[in-house]
Motif scaffolding. Structure first.
Motif: not given
Length: 776
Positions: A545-555, A563-564, A573-574, A589-592
């Motif tokens: 989930l952590r990997e998937q979250f970063d791929a889908a939510f990071w902007n 935001l969602a 993208a808010v 992720l630590p780098e974020r």
């Protein structure tokens, strides 16, 4: 937005944005369950009292309903007393002081008589300031106790006519908030005796609600809505008047109740909760004695509730006052249930069980008093949904969002009798279970609620993930439910960069973090209970989930997590404070982390007092809104805890500093539910939000979370260790002493001292074998 923007400019920009993006029509219609405001809660000082299911909102005189507003004595989400005004010779007394006692146990008001003319053609008959008036009010077990003491400092004998006017409108709390009703029940009032007036309301829900006003000594005149006392004061003489208001409810059975109907009655939540049943004194006992006994018992009850908690004293007297008020507020809002104490969310609008609020409050106060977490876990396990109920947004395993006891909820006019429309409560429930165990080692409680934790996990994997994409989303099941079901649950709080409202099912940024932390915590609990296969599965799911979250939510463009995701998996993208919760849960992720912190603490995100819910410059940014640019103390506390997790302590301390300085401008140094997000200006305090709850449970718990975050506090029962990771103290604190830090059977007193950028830790007292470690 520039710091010198006026309110009119702000509103103009909002309106232009609405026209440009075509969403003005939706905003012109007030959303369901909107809190209507013709008056502001900050335009005059209000005082709050609470005990059990009763609470009172009073003006600074201790009166009710002299001016329009939410003032009243409430019981089980109904206003049982809508007016109570005390006058001397037809005039209000002159105010000298009005203060809540330090522990919130009672309201103390000092007044004096004004210049009084008995005859308009005569000179002043009684000069001001010769008669002192001291009023004491408190709540205890379904009743409000009121003592009005008079003392003469005059050399002459004085006769005074004192009038107490009163009324009971039995308006449901949602009516007080602004919801219209077409039909209501029947109200009546009668003089029950020469010392008692009784109001009675038979609701459409067949519940009889009664308000009995008892007076002592015997009034010279008693009638529905009004009593008069004739008080004779000799020189240096004293007199006391007593008013006791008793609130009760019971089912209006039209025939002898069957066992089945009694069961329905109990299921409806109409039986008195622990601590709500009114005390019935002997009929011949003087009201003064009744008052004294109740006051003694209320004080004793509060001492028992707070016995053995962790306490804090710092080098800053003003911070000590703020902590004292926070502690008092937490325990005033604490309500006894059959499962333990539960912090009701806030006064006046939310004095009831809220799942999310209770969990987050318990998390932040865990190191002060783990009994909050224990009570919240057991209560939410006992009320967990067992079946699909679209009207309540319920599915098996889902944790309660809100419960209400008023007439409108009982009739289904509002869906909140037992309402489950929260997307985050269920993962937060599991998350709290691990945090509670890691601090207390209370295996018995975890074993007791384990079936509920398994059901909650199943809900996250099944009903929570509606489309099977690995993310937990929400969409209400009926048009009566809440449109948005995260902690920002305003109808317009989830939107795209162009201002268009997101269409569901919606996957919120912070909720994925809660699920990540819940699965990690559940894995540790499963391993502790010997469920090794489940522990391994959950650990792997959390990692994925952590990997998937970063791929889908990071902007990358906005420099933070979105935001969602809307129903089409398109990013909202808010820039929002929600991304700070990704730090809090560890899913970022630590780098974020540094980039997220930079965005949160930029001039658009941080206004000098705190981090805004929505960053300045976003399409729906409005510093006066509930969720789109305002500042919430609990939100900032979770962000600070997240920053500390990634060792961004200077950033956490900066938020802590802003929140402390906010408290200095608040009445009683009490952090409110929220305040406006206008940019900080020199020599001016923060701008208040007009209908914010005060006190609010998670705002009261926030200072403890800020302090723990900056100290890097970690209580680890498994390792029998209290650890402080890279501790820092903000500039307003030179030193802090914490008494009675508890870990297992150990109790510690600890002293922290700041030396420039370094903080030293000393053990002042140790009982037990817990170890103390500092990691830098």
């Amino acid at each position: 937005m520039a710091a010198d923007d006026t309110t009119a400019t702000v509103q103009a920009k909002i309106e232009r944005a609405a026209l440009a993006h075509g969403f003005q029509d939706a905003d012109e219609v007030l959303p369901p369950y909107h809190i209507e405001a013709q008056t502001s809660l900050v335009d005059r000082p209000l005082r709050s009292l609470k005990f059990g299911e009763a609470f009172a909102v009073l003006d600074s005189f201790g009166d009710i309903g002299v001016l329009p507003g939410p003032e009243g004595l409430y019981f089980q989400d109904t206003r049982y007393l809508s007016r109570l005004e005390f006058t001397v010779e037809g005039q209000r007394p002159l105010m000298l002081s009005s203060v809540m006692q330090d522990d919130n146990g009672a309201l103390s008001v000092d007044m004096t008589t004004p210049d009084i003319r008995i005859d308009a053609h005569d000179e002043t008959s009684i000069p001001r300031e010769v008669i002192a008036i001291e009023r004491t009010k408190f709540l205890f077990r379904g009743a409000c106790y009121d003592r009005i003491g008079l003392r003469s400092y005059d050399s002459r004998h004085r006769n005074l006519r004192i009038v107490v006017s009163f009324d009971a409108d039995y308006r449901d709390l949602f009516e007080v908030r602004g919801t219209d009703r077409t039909n209501r029940g029947k109200r009546s009032v009668q003089v029950a005796s020469d010392r008692e007036v009784q109001f009675r309301y038979v609701g459409l829900d067949e519940v009889v609600r009664t308000t009995a006003l008892h007076f002592g000594p015997k009034p010279s005149l008693i009638e529905p809505g009004r009593v008069e006392f004739s008080v004779s004061l000799a020189p240096e003489g004293r007199a006391s008047l007593f008013i006791r208001v008793v609130c009760e409810s019971h089912k209006a059975f039209t025939s002898a109740p069957s066992a089945e109907r009694i069961g329905e009655h109990a299921a409806a939540g109409l039986s008195h909760a622990s601590g709500s049943t009114p005390v019935r004194p002997p009929k011949d006992l003087p009201e003064g004695n009744v008052f004294a006994r109740a006051y003694r018992d209320a004080r004793r009850d509060l001492r028992q509730l707070t016995a053995g908690i962790t306490t804090i004293i710092s080098s800053n007297d003003q911070f000590n006052e703020a902590l004292c008020r926070s502690t008092a507020d937490l325990y005033m809002l604490a309500t006894r249930t059959p499962e333990g104490i539960y912090p009701f969310a806030g006064i006046p609008w939310y004095s009831t069980v809220f799942g999310r609020d209770g969990i987050i409050t318990a998390m932040m106060a865990l190191w002060i008093d783990p009994n909050f977490a224990k009570g919240v876990l057991r209560y939410l396990a006992s009320t967990q949904a067992k079946a699909v109920d679209p009207a309540a947004d319920a599915q098996p395993g889902k944790v309660l969002h809100e419960t209400r006891r008023g007439e409108m909820a009982m009739l289904g006019e509002v869906p909140f009798r037992h309402y489950y429309g929260t997307i985050d409560g269920t993962p937060l429930f599991v998350m709290l279970a691990w945090e509670y165990y890691s601090v207390t080692g209370d295996r018995e409680t975890i074993a007791r609620i384990w079936p509920a934790l398994e059901l909650a996990l199943a809900w996250m994997n099944d009903y929570g993930d509606r489309d099977g994409d690995g993310f937990v989303e929400y969409a209400r099941d009926t048009d009566k439910g809440l449109e948005n079901q995260g902690w920002k649950d305003s109808h317009d709080s989830i939107f795209h960069a162009d201002g268009q409202l997101a269409k569901g099912p919606i996957a919120l940024c912070e909720v994925q973090g809660y699920v990540y932390a819940a699965k990690n915590g559940m894995a540790k609990l499963a391993a502790m209970l010997g469920h090794d296969a489940l522990a391994e599965t959950l650990t792997n799911q959390a990692r994925s989930l952590r990997e998937q979250f970063d791929a889908a939510f990071w902007n990358e463009e906005i420099g933070t997590y979105a935001l969602a995701l809307d129903g089409a998996k398109k990013q909202c993208a808010v820039r929002s404070s929600n991304a700070g919760h990704a730090l809090f849960t560890g899913i970022a992720l630590p780098e974020r982390a540094a980039r997220v912190a930079e965005t949160l603490l930029s001039k658009d995100g941080f206004n000098g007092w705190g981090v805004r819910t929505i960053a300045r410059g976003e399409a729906r940014y409005n510093p006066m809104s509930y969720h789109n640019g305002s500042i919430w103390p609990h939100d900032n506390a979770l962000i600070a805890m997240g920053l500390a997790r990634y060792d961004l302590k200077a950033e956490a301390a900066r938020i802590f500093q802003g929140m402390f300085e906010t408290a200095l401008y608040q009445d009683q140094k009490r952090l409110p539910e929220l305040f406006c997000g206008f940019m900080r200006r020199r020599q001016r305090g923060p701008v208040s939000y007009p209908v914010a709850c005060s006190p609010q449970a998670w705002a009261a718990a926030a200072p403890f979370a800020f302090l723990a975050a900056c100290l890097g506090l970690e209580l680890d029962h498994g390792r029998n260790r209290v650890r402080f990771r890279n501790p820092v103290l903000p500039a307003f604190l030179d030193g802090v002493t914490i008494f009675n830090v508890k870990l297992g059977g150990s109790h510690l007193d600890l002293r922290f001292q700041r030396h420039d950028d370094d903080v030293t830790v000393s053990v002042l007292r140790r009982r037990g074998d817990a170890q103390v470690a500092t990691v830098r």
